[in-house]
Design an enzyme around this catalytic site. Structure first.
Site, PDB file in Angstrom:
ATOM      1  N   LYS A  34       0.833  -1.213   0.000  1.00 12.41           N
ATOM      2  CA  LYS A  34       0.000   0.000   0.000  1.00 12.41           C
ATOM      3  C   LYS A  34       0.860   1.253   0.000  1.00 12.41           C
ATOM      4  O   LYS A  34       0.472   2.260  -0.571  1.00 12.41           O
ATOM      5  CB  LYS A  34      -0.965  -0.001   1.186  1.00 12.41           C
ATOM      6  CG  LYS A  34      -2.126  -0.957   1.000  1.00 12.41           C
ATOM      7  CD  LYS A  34      -3.280  -0.637   1.919  1.00 12.41           C
ATOM      8  CE  LYS A  34      -4.421  -1.606   1.722  1.00 12.41           C
ATOM      9  NZ  LYS A  34      -5.447  -1.515   2.765  1.00 12.41           N
ATOM     10  N   LYS A  65     -10.262  -5.295  -5.398  1.00 14.36           N
ATOM     11  CA  LYS A  65     -11.108  -4.181  -5.841  1.00 14.36           C
ATOM     12  C   LYS A  65     -10.267  -3.044  -6.406  1.00 14.36           C
ATOM     13  O   LYS A  65     -10.729  -2.285  -7.259  1.00 14.36           O
ATOM     14  CB  LYS A  65     -11.951  -3.704  -4.648  1.00 14.36           C
ATOM     15  CG  LYS A  65     -12.865  -2.533  -4.934  1.00 14.36           C
ATOM     16  CD  LYS A  65     -14.324  -2.913  -4.979  1.00 14.36           C
ATOM     17  CE  LYS A  65     -15.212  -1.825  -5.549  1.00 14.36           C
ATOM     18  NZ  LYS A  65     -15.797  -0.940  -4.543  1.00 14.36           N
ATOM     19  N   LYS A  72      -3.722 -11.606  -6.931  1.00 10.59           N
ATOM     20  CA  LYS A  72      -4.971 -11.734  -6.177  1.00 10.59           C
ATOM     21  C   LYS A  72      -6.075 -10.864  -6.788  1.00 10.59           C
ATOM     22  O   LYS A  72      -5.794  -9.758  -7.246  1.00 10.59           O
ATOM     23  CB  LYS A  72      -4.677 -11.266  -4.745  1.00 10.59           C
ATOM     24  CG  LYS A  72      -5.804 -11.382  -3.770  1.00 10.59           C
ATOM     25  CD  LYS A  72      -5.426 -10.784  -2.423  1.00 10.59           C
ATOM     26  CE  LYS A  72      -5.594  -9.277  -2.410  1.00 10.59           C
ATOM     27  NZ  LYS A  72      -5.601  -8.669  -1.078  1.00 10.59           N
TER      28      LYS A  72
HETATM   29  P1  TYM Z   1     -10.494  -7.015   3.322  1.00 10.99           P
HETATM   30  O1  TYM Z   1     -11.620  -6.067   3.527  1.00 10.99           O
HETATM   31  O2  TYM Z   1      -9.415  -6.647   2.382  1.00 10.99           O
HETATM   32  O3  TYM Z   1     -11.062  -8.413   2.867  1.00 10.99           O
HETATM   33  C1  TYM Z   1     -12.130  -9.055   3.566  1.00 10.99           C
HETATM   34  C2  TYM Z   1     -11.901 -10.551   3.540  1.00 10.99           C
HETATM   35  O4  TYM Z   1     -11.828 -11.016   2.199  1.00 10.99           O
HETATM   36  C3  TYM Z   1     -10.668 -11.825   2.024  1.00 10.99           C
HETATM   37  N1  TYM Z   1     -10.190 -11.653   0.637  1.00 10.99           N
HETATM   38  C4  TYM Z   1      -9.962 -12.667  -0.209  1.00 10.99           C
HETATM   39  N2  TYM Z   1     -10.082 -14.001  -0.065  1.00 10.99           N
HETATM   40  C5  TYM Z   1      -9.797 -14.766  -1.139  1.00 10.99           C
HETATM   41  N3  TYM Z   1      -9.397 -14.269  -2.338  1.00 10.99           N
HETATM   42  C6  TYM Z   1      -9.251 -12.945  -2.526  1.00 10.99           C
HETATM   43  N4  TYM Z   1      -8.878 -12.471  -3.715  1.00 10.99           N
HETATM   44  C7  TYM Z   1      -9.546 -12.077  -1.436  1.00 10.99           C
HETATM   45  N5  TYM Z   1      -9.535 -10.737  -1.275  1.00 10.99           N
HETATM   46  C8  TYM Z   1      -9.919 -10.491  -0.004  1.00 10.99           C
HETATM   47  C9  TYM Z   1      -9.670 -11.275   3.035  1.00 10.99           C
HETATM   48  O5  TYM Z   1      -8.696 -12.231   3.355  1.00 10.99           O
HETATM   49  C10 TYM Z   1     -10.578 -10.954   4.202  1.00 10.99           C
HETATM   50  O6  TYM Z   1     -10.795 -12.094   5.003  1.00 10.99           O
HETATM   51  N6  TYM Z   1      -7.702  -6.247   7.379  1.00 10.99           N
HETATM   52  C11 TYM Z   1      -8.867  -6.924   6.883  1.00 10.99           C
HETATM   53  C12 TYM Z   1     -10.148  -6.541   7.611  1.00 10.99           C
HETATM   54  C13 TYM Z   1     -10.071  -6.690   9.090  1.00 10.99           C
HETATM   55  C14 TYM Z   1     -10.146  -7.906   9.803  1.00 10.99           C
HETATM   56  C15 TYM Z   1     -10.069  -7.534  11.164  1.00 10.99           C
HETATM   57  C16 TYM Z   1     -10.260  -9.239   9.421  1.00 10.99           C
HETATM   58  C17 TYM Z   1      -9.965  -5.672   9.977  1.00 10.99           C
HETATM   59  N7  TYM Z   1      -9.950  -6.194  11.231  1.00 10.99           N
HETATM   60  C18 TYM Z   1     -10.092  -8.515  12.188  1.00 10.99           C
HETATM   61  C19 TYM Z   1     -10.286 -10.203  10.437  1.00 10.99           C
HETATM   62  C20 TYM Z   1     -10.199  -9.830  11.779  1.00 10.99           C
HETATM   63  C21 TYM Z   1      -9.073  -6.548   5.429  1.00 10.99           C
HETATM   64  O7  TYM Z   1      -8.635  -5.509   4.971  1.00 10.99           O
HETATM   65  O8  TYM Z   1      -9.859  -7.406   4.738  1.00 10.99           O
END
Ligand code: TYM
Length: 332
Positions: free
Chosen positions: A114, A199, A196
């Site tokens: 990032k 978005k 991956k």
């Molecule tokens: P975020 O919002 O980027 O993504 C949400 C969830 O989607 C999963 N994910 C994917 N899984 C498979 N293939 C992909 N291409 C893919 N893209 C995204 C992510 O692994 C995630 O589980 N930091 C985290 C949000 C967060 C969080 C937490 C998660 C904040 N606090 C506490 C668990 C526990 C995030 O940015 O996810």
């Protein structure tokens, strides 16, 4: 809450989730509600680590909340809330930050990615993002965290922070375990299947959004990058086909062997169309439910207000104990 293991997970408020978010994480959250106590949240505080338009962020947060419900999260069964409504996350984050090393945070690959993508805004929130994420989880002493594979490093850090705290102040935090699906933990871009699905991809054809309509979904799958071979089979080096097979398998429940025999002798064109149709049909109820729920603003408000109240009550007990442990004076 009943005496079951506790699940916690969160998702950023992008408004409409990608098929990666759905398959890697959100799709699995609903079915966990019967077996576990589940706490899920829309992490708007994490979102502002990159620049956001406030009006769009507010709308995207509300849409994400409604979309989680449309994906099967029932606010009667789970605690479902918006992160900024529950102050204990920020409070605990400060304390955990004082138990986290600069070096550990510097090694986080998401921070490196990032900061490369936003070189003009490498703010300290972006750097300490994983500490807030550890606070999200530890404020509830969660046992399991269902996420896609890209969050594994952050979870390992959360465990290390918890362990360090326990060593300094006495056993207190549960060490959270990642709960990563066997199939679909990393859904790849449709345009570059070595990357991956995300978005933030500049090419809209690379990403399926779960609120895309049927025609759009089919068109994006038809354009998916594959290889010059013709056989639909799961094999090393066939990244594009492997990704499509993974997606098809998760939405239809078919295993790889039966997918291979279903498409034996057929070309990639037939296969891509079948994947597009299966995904669009699978997501149809989510789109319909989202359209219905997002109109009912009063009901949504009631759900997120109740959710925040329950989350605060639960986490407050834990965070007050943490305050005492580190030596803060009781407010009385
Ligand atoms: P975020 O919002 O980027 O993504 C949400 C969830 O989607 C999963 N994910 C994917 N899984 C498979 N293939 C992909 N291409 C893919 N893209 C995204 C992510 O692994 C995630 O589980 N930091 C985290 C949000 C967060 C969080 C937490 C998660 C904040 N606090 C506490 C668990 C526990 C995030 O940015 O996810």
């Amino acid at each position: 809450m009943e005496n079951k293991k506790l699940i916690f997970s969160g998702i950023q408020p992008t408004g409409t989730f990608t098929l990666g978010n759905y398959i890697g994480a959100v799709r699995n959250w609903g079915p966990l509600q019967d077996e576990y106590n589940c706490i899920y949240c829309v992490v708007d505080m994490h979102a502002i680590t990159v620049r956001q338009d406030p009006v769009k962020l507010r709308q995207a947060t509300l849409n994400s909340y409604a979309l989680l419900m449309a994906c099967g999260i029932d606010p009667e069964k789970s605690i479902l809330f918006i992160q900024s409504h529950v102050k204990t996350h920020a409070e605990l984050s400060w304390i955990l930050g004082c138990n986290t090393q600069f070096g550990e945070l510097s090694r986080m690959t998401q921070f490196k990615d990032k900061s490369q993508r936003h070189p003009d805004d490498i703010n300290s929130g972006l750097f300490t993002y994983p500490v807030l994420m550890a606070a999200d989880i530890l404020a509830y002493n969660a046992d399991l965290v269902p996420v896609g594979v890209d969050q594994k490093q952050h979870l390992e850090l959360a465990r290390n922070i918890a362990q360090r705290f326990n060593q300094r102040y006495g056993e207190f935090f549960t060490l959270p375990e990642p709960y990563i699906p066997k199939v679909g933990a990393k859904v790849m871009s449709l345009q570059d299947p070595t990357k991956k699905m995300s978005k933030s991809d500049e090419n809209p054809n690379a990403v399926i959004l779960i609120l895309d309509d049927k025609d759009t979904i089919i068109r994006k799958f038809k354009r998916a990058v594959t290889d010059s071979d013709t056989e639909v089979c799961y094999r090393e080096g066939k990244d594009g086909i492997n990704n499509l097979m993974t997606i098809y398998s998760t939405v239809t429940g078919k295993d790889f062997a039966s997918i291979e025999s279903e498409f034996a002798g057929k070309g990639y064109g037939d296969f891509k169309l079948a994947v597009g149709e299966a995904v669009a049909d699978h997501l149809e109820p989510v789109r319909t439910e989202f359209a219905r729920l997002s109109k009912d603003k009063e009901y949504l408000k009631k759900c997120y207000t109740d959710g925040a109240e329950k989350a605060l009550k639960y986490s407050q007990r834990i965070v007050s104990k943490v305050y005492r442990k580190v030596g803060f004076v009781d407010k009385g």
